[in-house]
Design an enzyme around this catalytic site. Structure first.
Site, PDB file in Angstrom:
ATOM      1  N   ASP A 124       4.966  44.360 -26.002  1.00  0.00           N
ATOM      2  CA  ASP A 124       4.623  43.135 -25.275  1.00  0.00           C
ATOM      3  C   ASP A 124       3.226  42.663 -25.678  1.00  0.00           C
ATOM      4  O   ASP A 124       2.282  42.741 -24.907  1.00  0.00           O
ATOM      5  CB  ASP A 124       4.695  43.374 -23.766  1.00  0.00           C
ATOM      6  N   SER A 129       1.105  43.383 -18.487  1.00  0.00           N
ATOM      7  CA  SER A 129       2.485  43.084 -18.846  1.00  0.00           C
ATOM      8  C   SER A 129       3.323  42.740 -17.624  1.00  0.00           C
ATOM      9  O   SER A 129       3.796  41.634 -17.477  1.00  0.00           O
ATOM     10  CB  SER A 129       3.101  44.268 -19.594  1.00  0.00           C
ATOM     11  N   GLY A 168       0.234  35.298 -12.091  1.00  0.00           N
ATOM     12  CA  GLY A 168      -0.967  34.682 -12.603  1.00  0.00           C
ATOM     13  C   GLY A 168      -1.880  35.662 -13.313  1.00  0.00           C
ATOM     14  O   GLY A 168      -2.817  35.280 -14.009  1.00  0.00           O
TER      15      GLY A 168
END
Length: 459
Positions: free
Chosen positions: A246, A351, A333
């Site tokens: 990721d 992540s 966020g």
């Protein structure tokens, strides 16, 4: 925001200005200055900072070979504890002489890897994760609130099949997801709408151009990124990996952009990032997020694997491997941004996870060392290096990691941020993200953590 280009001097870690959201971060660089002394001669355990412990652990892993069964940082004593499975006195003395506390355990690294492989084969269920916990010498298996009925029975029976003393199973409140929407952020437009993510760390790409790292599901979702919600693109995705890993490498369009190696922790303060480092179980880490501000906690597992319900493939699973598991909270966020240590070491990119900063939860991070290795980038202007020798996360290849504990993952499509902080959950993977930049309240109220750090946050 206006459609301006990013000022060359402002290509800082936190994209956009950071408002004080109720938390102040204080960096006291001289506090707890060297802790590198040995308690006594003759092989007594050394008092170490967490980053020093990480380096020692990497050395001992190579030196001890198959006898090495993991390690962790004892924050109270500021010592490295090394697990060994061999009763060979030479092995034990070698580790003690190097300055570690030695603990004989039952499960070897290969035992734990085999157990993780079984979990991967039989229990890749959306809403599950597993990571090696060297403090218990077991695999910690976690199921979120969606794992019920036949899925729970299947997971439970798989864990039981591993044998006693091999794994621990627990329930987690909430749902494993990427933390989408909200916060000062980097922005992109897709056919599904607007998306927003956090900038993690500024880096120099292998060709010498200025760039930054962020979450992989962000780079998969959109190619062009801006520093304002409807602004012109200022950076373009060069590489993006998700699922599996990721991380994304995003290059600034203006080759003369100055990209300082620092994290904005709010109230006009920054933390200089000096190097990348591997995470060590037990060490205190800090996460900066524009939604929730500065929070700290401890690393609880390595090489974590998380299985998310895919939002782009109904009924499918998005698995991310090789991540760092922590008890640091995060909320929508906060995805994509920076995880770092008191001494200025870049550790991870946010992540996904479960929970929030009221009730707590688990949060997973892509190791920075693996992202740098895979992309060929270096921190900041290239001076900071990837010092994470002995990367616990293993290579950037998700499957390579021990026990495939890949934690973290995302929901692959993490919802679309449509608009600014909307967590709408459209199929856009990238949506994950808010920026880590902001300030805000700290969940634990302090940073003076296990590694003697003095970076603190207040409510």
């Amino acid at each position: 925001m206006s459609h301006k280009r990013m000022p060359k001097r402002k290509a800082a870690i936190a994209v956009g200005g950071v408002a004080a959201l109720g938390a102040a971060a204080l960096l006291l660089p001289h506090a707890n200055a060297s802790q590198d002394k040995s308690e006594a001669a003759g092989g007594a355990a050394k008092t170490l900072k967490a980053t020093q412990a990480s380096g020692l652990a990497a050395q001992l892993q190579k030196a001890l070979g198959d006898a090495f069964a993991g390690s962790y940082y004892d924050g109270g004593r500021q010592q490295l504890v090394v697990n060994v499975v061999s009763g060979d006195n030479n092995v034990i003395q070698q580790a003690k002489k190097a300055g570690a506390v030695v603990r004989q355990v039952k499960n070897s690294t290969s035992d734990l890897k085999a157990a993780a492989t079984t979990l991967k084969t039989k229990a890749t269920i959306p809403g599950t994760s597993w990571a090696v916990d060297p403090r218990t010498d077991k695999i910690l298996v976690t199921a979120d609130s969606t794992v019920t009925g036949a899925k729970w029975d299947r997971l439970q029976s798989t864990v039981q099949s591993l044998g006693s003393g091999m794994a621990t199973l627990k329930k987690s409140a909430g749902t494993f997801k990427t933390f989408v929407s909200g916060g000062d952020a980097i922005f992109a437009q897709t056919q599904q709408g607007g998306v927003r993510c956090s900038l993690g760390f500024n880096v120099t790409a292998s060709d010498g151009s200025p760039a930054f790292l962020t979450a992989g599901h962000c780079g998969v979702a959109a190619k062009d990124w801006s520093d304002s919600q409807n602004g012109q693109p200022v950076a373009t995705v060069d590489q993006a990996k998700f699922p599996g890993n990721d991380f994304s490498l995003v290059k600034y369009n203006d080759a003369s952009t100055q990209a300082p190696s620092e994290v904005n922790v709010g109230n006009g303060q920054t933390v200089q990032i000096n190097q990348a480092a591997d995470a060590t179980v037990g060490e205190t880490v800090f996460r900066m997020g524009s939604t929730t501000g500065l929070h700290d906690g401890q690393v609880t597992g390595l090489d974590a694997t998380v299985n998310f319900q895919s939002e782009t493939n109904p009924g499918g699973v998005d698995t991310v491997n090789g991540l760092i598991q922590t008890n640091v909270c995060a909320e929508p966020g906060d995805s994509g941004g920076s995880l770092f240590t008191q001494d200025g070491s870049a550790v991870g990119l946010t992540s996904g996870g479960s929970g929030d900063c009221t009730s707590g939860g688990e949060t997973f991070f892509q190791p920075v060392t693996a992202a740098l290795q895979a992309t060929g980038a270096t921190l900041g202007n290239g001076a900071g290096d990837q010092s994470g020798a002995g990367d616990q996360s293993g290579s950037a290849d998700p499957s390579a990691s021990a026990g495939d504990q890949s934690g973290g993952g995302d929901q692959s499509g993490a919802g679309d941020q449509s608009g600014a902080g909307d967590q709408s959950g459209s199929a856009d993977p990238s949506a994950s993200a808010g920026d880590q930049s902001g300030s805000g309240s700290d969940q634990s109220g302090a940073g003076a953590g296990d590694d003697g750090s003095s970076l603190t946050s207040t409510r």
